[in-house]
Design an enzyme around this catalytic site. Sequence first.
Site, mmCIF file in Angstrom:
data_model
loop_
_atom_site.group_PDB
_atom_site.id
_atom_site.type_symbol
_atom_site.label_atom_id
_atom_site.label_comp_id
_atom_site.label_asym_id
_atom_site.label_seq_id
_atom_site.Cartn_x
_atom_site.Cartn_y
_atom_site.Cartn_z
ATOM 1 N N GLY A 12 0.824 -1.214 0.000
ATOM 2 C CA GLY A 12 0.000 0.000 0.000
ATOM 3 C C GLY A 12 0.850 1.253 0.000
ATOM 4 O O GLY A 12 0.523 2.248 0.658
ATOM 5 N N ALA A 13 1.952 1.225 -0.772
ATOM 6 C CA ALA A 13 2.869 2.370 -0.756
ATOM 7 C C ALA A 13 2.561 3.382 -1.860
ATOM 8 O O ALA A 13 3.273 4.370 -2.015
ATOM 9 C CB ALA A 13 4.311 1.884 -0.865
ATOM 10 N N SER A 14 1.501 3.143 -2.614
ATOM 11 C CA SER A 14 1.169 4.074 -3.697
ATOM 12 C C SER A 14 0.609 5.399 -3.162
ATOM 13 O O SER A 14 0.705 6.422 -3.827
ATOM 14 C CB SER A 14 0.144 3.427 -4.639
ATOM 15 O OG SER A 14 -0.926 2.860 -3.903
ATOM 16 N N ARG A 15 0.007 5.349 -1.953
ATOM 17 C CA ARG A 15 -0.675 6.544 -1.438
ATOM 18 C C ARG A 15 -0.511 6.612 0.080
ATOM 19 O O ARG A 15 -0.063 5.658 0.712
ATOM 20 C CB ARG A 15 -2.181 6.462 -1.750
ATOM 21 C CG ARG A 15 -2.500 6.430 -3.213
ATOM 22 C CD ARG A 15 -3.994 6.467 -3.493
ATOM 23 N NE ARG A 15 -4.670 5.218 -3.249
ATOM 24 C CZ ARG A 15 -5.611 5.030 -2.323
ATOM 25 N NH1 ARG A 15 -5.987 6.024 -1.552
ATOM 26 N NH2 ARG A 15 -6.188 3.854 -2.174
ATOM 27 N N VAL A 65 -3.085 -7.705 -2.151
ATOM 28 C CA VAL A 65 -2.636 -8.483 -0.984
ATOM 29 C C VAL A 65 -3.618 -9.601 -0.612
ATOM 30 O O VAL A 65 -3.303 -10.459 0.198
ATOM 31 C CB VAL A 65 -2.359 -7.595 0.267
ATOM 32 C CG1 VAL A 65 -1.188 -6.657 0.004
ATOM 33 C CG2 VAL A 65 -3.606 -6.843 0.714
ATOM 34 N N SER A 143 -4.866 0.110 14.083
ATOM 35 C CA SER A 143 -5.648 1.347 14.175
ATOM 36 C C SER A 143 -6.119 1.513 15.623
ATOM 37 O O SER A 143 -6.282 0.511 16.332
ATOM 38 C CB SER A 143 -6.879 1.255 13.258
ATOM 39 O OG SER A 143 -7.818 2.260 13.579
ATOM 40 N N TYR A 156 -14.144 -3.416 10.270
ATOM 41 C CA TYR A 156 -12.823 -2.759 10.286
ATOM 42 C C TYR A 156 -12.151 -2.960 11.650
ATOM 43 O O TYR A 156 -10.991 -3.360 11.728
ATOM 44 C CB TYR A 156 -12.992 -1.267 9.982
ATOM 45 C CG TYR A 156 -11.679 -0.501 9.919
ATOM 46 C CD1 TYR A 156 -10.814 -0.669 8.843
ATOM 47 C CD2 TYR A 156 -11.315 0.391 10.927
ATOM 48 C CE1 TYR A 156 -9.603 0.030 8.781
ATOM 49 C CE2 TYR A 156 -10.119 1.097 10.868
ATOM 50 C CZ TYR A 156 -9.267 0.916 9.797
ATOM 51 O OH TYR A 156 -8.069 1.604 9.736
ATOM 52 N N ALA A 158 -12.676 -5.225 13.907
ATOM 53 C CA ALA A 158 -12.309 -6.636 14.131
ATOM 54 C C ALA A 158 -11.031 -6.977 13.364
ATOM 55 O O ALA A 158 -10.137 -7.652 13.887
ATOM 56 C CB ALA A 158 -13.457 -7.549 13.700
ATOM 57 N N ILE A 189 -5.629 10.070 10.804
ATOM 58 C CA ILE A 189 -4.540 10.578 9.967
ATOM 59 C C ILE A 189 -5.112 11.107 8.651
ATOM 60 O O ILE A 189 -5.971 10.456 8.034
ATOM 61 C CB ILE A 189 -3.518 9.441 9.665
ATOM 62 C CG1 ILE A 189 -3.085 8.717 10.952
ATOM 63 C CG2 ILE A 189 -2.314 9.989 8.894
ATOM 64 C CD1 ILE A 189 -2.339 9.559 11.962
#
Length: 248
Positions: A12-15, A65, A143, A156, A158, A189
């Site tokens: 998930g490094a695109s954004r 993923v 999170s 989310y 869970a 964030i």
Amino acid sequence: MKFKGKTVLITGASRGIGRSCALEFARQGASNIVIGYNKSEEQALELEAMLREAGVNALALKADVRSASEVKLMFRKAQAAFGPVHILVNNAGISGFALFTDITEEMWDEMMDTNIKGMYLTCKEALPDMISEKDGAIVNISSIWGQVGASCEVHYSASKAAVIGLTKALAKELGPSNVRVNCVAPGVIQTDMLAVVDPEIQEELKEETPLMKLGNPIDIAKSVCFLCSDEANFITGQVLGVNGGFVI
Ligand code: NAP
């Protein structure tokens, strides 16, 4: 130059947070950085070009993923280019808002497959090299909602609580192999993920945060880099809350 000679793979490094992690690892001297992405090819390639210009061996690789075969292929390509992955940042994730009674089985499975099964798949690919080299650091992104639960985000919450369980159990199992596994649990964030949240609710979240502000991706990236660095070499199995005091 903390990470000289190291190969870092970030999902998930695109954004958002993942992108910021890639930039911070580059700033701190990482030699090789793999930019994992799924849909945002253009942004991933832009980041790859930016990092290469800065002298980093960057490689953008697509892998959903949720898919074992795509994750395996991403690792094979990364290993062919750079050798063993020393640092894995499991950041790729999705969120979702719905009353529990409206969460369909498809929504549930998509959340779990992306946010927790994806980490199982990437760890499985990264670990053989880390264990044989007796050297590795993994940081999983959870999170605050995985710590305290969020209304209308049961799936989310869970999935993010599962990230904490995975981190702690894997840290115990891998400690003797000198592979450290830690978790960062971000607060609110400012990324695309937050942009879908009603501005009024964003304001309320800000007011509920003791430091009275929302976080930036770089706040998370610096914590991730710290946990992956030698400065943290006696830290494993921990959950670092980076949340402005939201959860104390
Ligand atoms: P974001 O801006 O929405 O970025 C999400 C990233 O995850 C994107 O790079 C996306 O890649 C990738 N991704 C999503 N599904 C994927 C899949 N199936 N396969 C591979 N990559 C996938 O989100 P963010 O705010 O940076 O969040 C990053 C992480 O921090 C997530 O795990 C999130 O749950 C966690 N987090 C965020 C906040 C917050 O307030 N922002 C708070 C707590 C925790 P593509 O665009 O290429 O598909």
